[in-house]
Design an enzyme around this catalytic site. Sequence first.
Site, PDB file in Angstrom:
ATOM      1  N   GLY A 167       0.816  -1.210   0.000  1.00  0.00           N
ATOM      2  CA  GLY A 167       0.000   0.000   0.000  1.00  0.00           C
ATOM      3  C   GLY A 167       0.847   1.256   0.000  1.00  0.00           C
ATOM      4  CB  SER A 168      -0.186   4.805  -0.276  1.00  0.00           C
ATOM      5  OG  SER A 168      -1.043   4.836   0.844  1.00  0.00           O
ATOM      6  CB  THR A 169       1.468   3.845   4.703  1.00  0.00           C
ATOM      7  OG1 THR A 169       0.365   4.750   4.581  1.00  0.00           O
ATOM      8  CG2 THR A 169       2.305   4.245   5.896  1.00  0.00           C
ATOM      9  N   GLY A 222       0.992  -0.435   6.780  1.00  0.00           N
ATOM     10  CA  GLY A 222       0.165   0.718   7.090  1.00  0.00           C
ATOM     11  C   GLY A 222      -1.255   0.278   7.378  1.00  0.00           C
ATOM     12  CG  ASP A 272      -6.460   1.150   4.139  1.00  0.00           C
ATOM     13  OD1 ASP A 272      -5.663   1.776   3.428  1.00  0.00           O
ATOM     14  OD2 ASP A 272      -6.585  -0.084   4.097  1.00  0.00           O
ATOM     15  N   GLY A 287      -5.158  -1.650  -0.041  1.00  0.00           N
ATOM     16  CA  GLY A 287      -4.189  -1.957  -1.090  1.00  0.00           C
ATOM     17  C   GLY A 287      -4.391  -3.297  -1.754  1.00  0.00           C
ATOM     18  CD  GLU A 297      -1.825  -5.790   3.654  1.00  0.00           C
ATOM     19  OE1 GLU A 297      -1.258  -4.848   3.082  1.00  0.00           O
ATOM     20  OE2 GLU A 297      -2.991  -5.713   4.099  1.00  0.00           O
ATOM     21  CE  LYS A 337      -3.570   6.558   5.317  1.00  0.00           C
ATOM     22  NZ  LYS A 337      -3.842   5.688   4.240  1.00  0.00           N
TER      23      LYS A 337
END
Length: 191
Positions: A8-10, A65, A67, A80, A86, A104
Amino acid sequence: MVVGLGTGSTAFYAVERVGQKLKSGELRDIVCIPTSERTREHAEQLGIPLVTLNEKSELDVAIDGADDVDLRLNLVKGGGGALLREKMVEIMSKKFVCIVDESKLSSGLGPRFPLPVEITPFCHEHTMRVIEKLPSLKGCKAVLRMGNVANNKCDGDNIAVTDNGNYIVDLHFTETIHDVNAAARELKTTV
């Protein structure tokens, strides 16, 4: 050291940092387990040595991370699209480090970010109906993720498919999930 790398983005930034520290020599004797094909590709580009749970079933730490995070530190993960992997990596880790920023944080889970659930394609419409009827999820609207698996936006005409060949259902709420522990239990026991 065995490190789980989230998706994911983080988590992207954590993977970048591990790659930088390996390149500088600050980190040595480390192998990582990626939680998605995207993370695997990213880690390979950075020269991070990789294994799977087949080779290393115990991890020292997993980094990922979230959400959405409520005041009790309950988390929504899966935006993600790497839910199952995960969970598999994080549950085998001695320590789980979850990276979030103030964007978040919320007063309660549900209305701000949909709750993703990975399901099998077999009888997926039936599964969606079963989930919507769970007592702890009363009032949710189960929406099949379409388009890109890596976000919870409808951005295509095809069903989003995870790295495991599964679908994702995003549960949309108009009010806060009242008992997140009951919701987690009910979802885990749903066939």
